[in-house]
Scaffold this motif. Sequence first.
Motif, PDB file in Angstrom:
ATOM      1  N   GLY A 175     -16.774 -27.687  48.728  1.00  0.00           N
ATOM      2  CA  GLY A 175     -15.461 -28.273  49.402  1.00  0.00           C
ATOM      3  C   GLY A 175     -15.338 -29.679  49.613  1.00  0.00           C
ATOM      4  N   VAL A 176     -16.341 -30.290  50.239  1.00  0.00           N
ATOM      5  CA  VAL A 176     -16.426 -31.623  50.432  1.00  0.00           C
ATOM      6  C   VAL A 176     -16.476 -32.526  49.249  1.00  0.00           C
ATOM      7  CG1 VAL A 176     -17.727 -33.620  51.330  1.00  0.00           C
ATOM      8  CG2 VAL A 176     -17.446 -31.419  52.636  1.00  0.00           C
ATOM      9  N   THR A 177     -17.182 -32.091  48.292  1.00  0.00           N
ATOM     10  CA  THR A 177     -17.045 -32.580  46.928  1.00  0.00           C
ATOM     11  C   THR A 177     -15.654 -32.707  46.183  1.00  0.00           C
ATOM     12  OG1 THR A 177     -19.660 -32.104  46.416  1.00  0.00           O
ATOM     13  CG2 THR A 177     -18.242 -32.604  44.540  1.00  0.00           C
ATOM     14  N   LEU A 178     -15.232 -31.383  45.954  1.00  0.00           N
ATOM     15  CA  LEU A 178     -13.711 -31.426  45.625  1.00  0.00           C
ATOM     16  C   LEU A 178     -12.843 -32.071  46.356  1.00  0.00           C
ATOM     17  CD1 LEU A 178     -13.737 -27.432  44.759  1.00  0.00           C
ATOM     18  CD2 LEU A 178     -14.006 -29.510  43.311  1.00  0.00           C
ATOM     19  N   ARG A 216     -13.433 -34.899  48.045  1.00  0.00           N
ATOM     20  CA  ARG A 216     -13.475 -36.364  47.589  1.00  0.00           C
ATOM     21  C   ARG A 216     -13.097 -36.455  46.305  1.00  0.00           C
ATOM     22  NH1 ARG A 216     -18.488 -36.690  48.898  1.00  0.00           N
ATOM     23  NH2 ARG A 216     -18.120 -37.981  50.963  1.00  0.00           N
ATOM     24  N   VAL A 217     -13.438 -35.865  45.291  1.00  0.00           N
ATOM     25  CA  VAL A 217     -12.871 -35.905  43.828  1.00  0.00           C
ATOM     26  C   VAL A 217     -11.288 -35.950  43.932  1.00  0.00           C
ATOM     27  CG1 VAL A 217     -12.821 -34.819  41.819  1.00  0.00           C
ATOM     28  CG2 VAL A 217     -14.996 -35.118  42.792  1.00  0.00           C
ATOM     29  N   GLY A 218     -10.612 -35.048  44.709  1.00  0.00           N
ATOM     30  CA  GLY A 218      -9.395 -34.947  44.771  1.00  0.00           C
ATOM     31  C   GLY A 218      -8.738 -36.376  45.075  1.00  0.00           C
ATOM     32  N   LEU A 219      -9.188 -36.833  46.358  1.00  0.00           N
ATOM     33  CA  LEU A 219      -8.802 -37.956  46.954  1.00  0.00           C
ATOM     34  C   LEU A 219      -8.810 -39.026  45.927  1.00  0.00           C
ATOM     35  CD1 LEU A 219     -10.295 -38.281  50.575  1.00  0.00           C
ATOM     36  CD2 LEU A 219      -7.997 -37.903  49.649  1.00  0.00           C
ATOM     37  N   ILE A 220     -10.089 -39.269  44.991  1.00  0.00           N
ATOM     38  CA  ILE A 220     -10.192 -40.220  43.811  1.00  0.00           C
ATOM     39  C   ILE A 220      -9.366 -40.048  43.052  1.00  0.00           C
ATOM     40  CG2 ILE A 220     -11.784 -41.231  41.895  1.00  0.00           C
ATOM     41  CD1 ILE A 220     -14.337 -40.140  44.020  1.00  0.00           C
ATOM     42  N   VAL A 221      -9.147 -39.049  42.386  1.00  0.00           N
ATOM     43  CA  VAL A 221      -8.014 -38.978  41.482  1.00  0.00           C
ATOM     44  C   VAL A 221      -6.692 -39.087  42.057  1.00  0.00           C
ATOM     45  CG1 VAL A 221      -6.588 -36.936  39.927  1.00  0.00           C
ATOM     46  CG2 VAL A 221      -9.270 -36.880  40.354  1.00  0.00           C
ATOM     47  N   VAL A 222      -6.304 -38.789  43.179  1.00  0.00           N
ATOM     48  CA  VAL A 222      -4.868 -39.133  43.539  1.00  0.00           C
ATOM     49  C   VAL A 222      -4.707 -40.591  43.872  1.00  0.00           C
ATOM     50  CG1 VAL A 222      -3.378 -38.820  45.477  1.00  0.00           C
ATOM     51  CG2 VAL A 222      -4.312 -36.979  44.612  1.00  0.00           C
ATOM     52  N   LEU A 223      -5.920 -41.205  44.528  1.00  0.00           N
ATOM     53  CA  LEU A 223      -5.476 -42.763  44.592  1.00  0.00           C
ATOM     54  C   LEU A 223      -5.585 -43.460  43.496  1.00  0.00           C
ATOM     55  CD1 LEU A 223      -8.327 -42.721  47.523  1.00  0.00           C
ATOM     56  CD2 LEU A 223      -5.884 -42.971  47.691  1.00  0.00           C
ATOM     57  N   LEU A 224      -6.575 -43.260  42.453  1.00  0.00           N
ATOM     58  CA  LEU A 224      -6.306 -43.940  41.095  1.00  0.00           C
ATOM     59  C   LEU A 224      -5.209 -43.733  40.470  1.00  0.00           C
ATOM     60  CD1 LEU A 224      -9.986 -43.422  39.854  1.00  0.00           C
ATOM     61  CD2 LEU A 224      -9.243 -45.360  41.168  1.00  0.00           C
ATOM     62  N   TRP A 225      -4.808 -42.466  40.446  1.00  0.00           N
ATOM     63  CA  TRP A 225      -3.440 -42.167  39.598  1.00  0.00           C
ATOM     64  C   TRP A 225      -2.533 -42.671  40.087  1.00  0.00           C
ATOM     65  CZ3 TRP A 225      -2.434 -36.452  37.813  1.00  0.00           C
ATOM     66  CH2 TRP A 225      -1.654 -36.539  36.815  1.00  0.00           C
ATOM     67  N   ILE A 226      -2.276 -42.369  41.530  1.00  0.00           N
ATOM     68  CA  ILE A 226      -0.820 -43.011  42.204  1.00  0.00           C
ATOM     69  C   ILE A 226      -0.914 -44.517  42.160  1.00  0.00           C
ATOM     70  CG2 ILE A 226       0.469 -42.934  44.124  1.00  0.00           C
ATOM     71  CD1 ILE A 226       0.494 -40.310  42.595  1.00  0.00           C
ATOM     72  N   GLY A 227      -2.184 -45.030  42.694  1.00  0.00           N
ATOM     73  CA  GLY A 227      -2.273 -46.449  42.762  1.00  0.00           C
ATOM     74  C   GLY A 227      -1.898 -47.137  41.289  1.00  0.00           C
ATOM     75  N   VAL A 276     -12.826 -35.849  56.671  1.00  0.00           N
ATOM     76  CA  VAL A 276     -14.077 -35.153  56.155  1.00  0.00           C
ATOM     77  C   VAL A 276     -14.999 -35.676  55.597  1.00  0.00           C
ATOM     78  CG1 VAL A 276     -14.725 -32.993  54.573  1.00  0.00           C
ATOM     79  CG2 VAL A 276     -12.686 -32.679  56.348  1.00  0.00           C
ATOM     80  N   THR A 277     -14.276 -36.640  54.365  1.00  0.00           N
ATOM     81  CA  THR A 277     -15.309 -37.284  53.597  1.00  0.00           C
ATOM     82  C   THR A 277     -15.905 -38.318  54.214  1.00  0.00           C
ATOM     83  OG1 THR A 277     -13.251 -38.683  52.552  1.00  0.00           O
ATOM     84  CG2 THR A 277     -13.926 -36.736  51.258  1.00  0.00           C
TER      85      THR A 277
END
Length: 202
Positions: free
Chosen positions: A17-20, A22-33, A174-175
Amino acid sequence: MDMLKMFELASRMDKVGVTLTRVGLIVVLLWIGGLKAFRYEADGIVPFVANSPTMSFFYADPGNYKAHKNPEGALVPENRAWHEANRTYEFAYGLGTVIVLYGLLLCLNPWLPQVGAVGSFLVFVMSFVTLSFLITTPECWVPALGDAQHGFPYLSWAGRLVGKDAIMMGAALVTMADSAKAYIRKRVSSVSQSKVAAKEER
């Protein structure tokens, strides 16, 4: 599989869950940014920035944004010219760069967990600032146009979008905690190895 075994299996999903998360945050940040480099996205955040007491100074004319709103997918040359003069796009480029940077900091977690922890903390702060738009931005609430449901607690599309940052705020905590734990383990292991090496030299 009985109920107890199902819950035992679920209890071991914390690391996944923690890995997912973190990956979700990375995807959202890179995409939206990254999308902040496109003008339709820059146009969309204008009400939030223009009404923020801590951000409106970035715009040249924040008070007149309502007359120059661009619907997504529409091209209105006069409005685009106003946004150019308003510094709408310059601000969006800067904001997008910062958001992408946060995503990249999280990417470094496997090698530099201390950097990942800092990145998560910055995402937490960013989410807190975003949630403040619920207070400062009138467009976050359904306007009084005749329907009985308007104002608080009736969130508009903009308010629903902002409200989801509460999830991002929790995910960042969490991350951050996970990265901090990884850094502490790394430091403890390094200190232990140094002590062992020192004893062997003696």
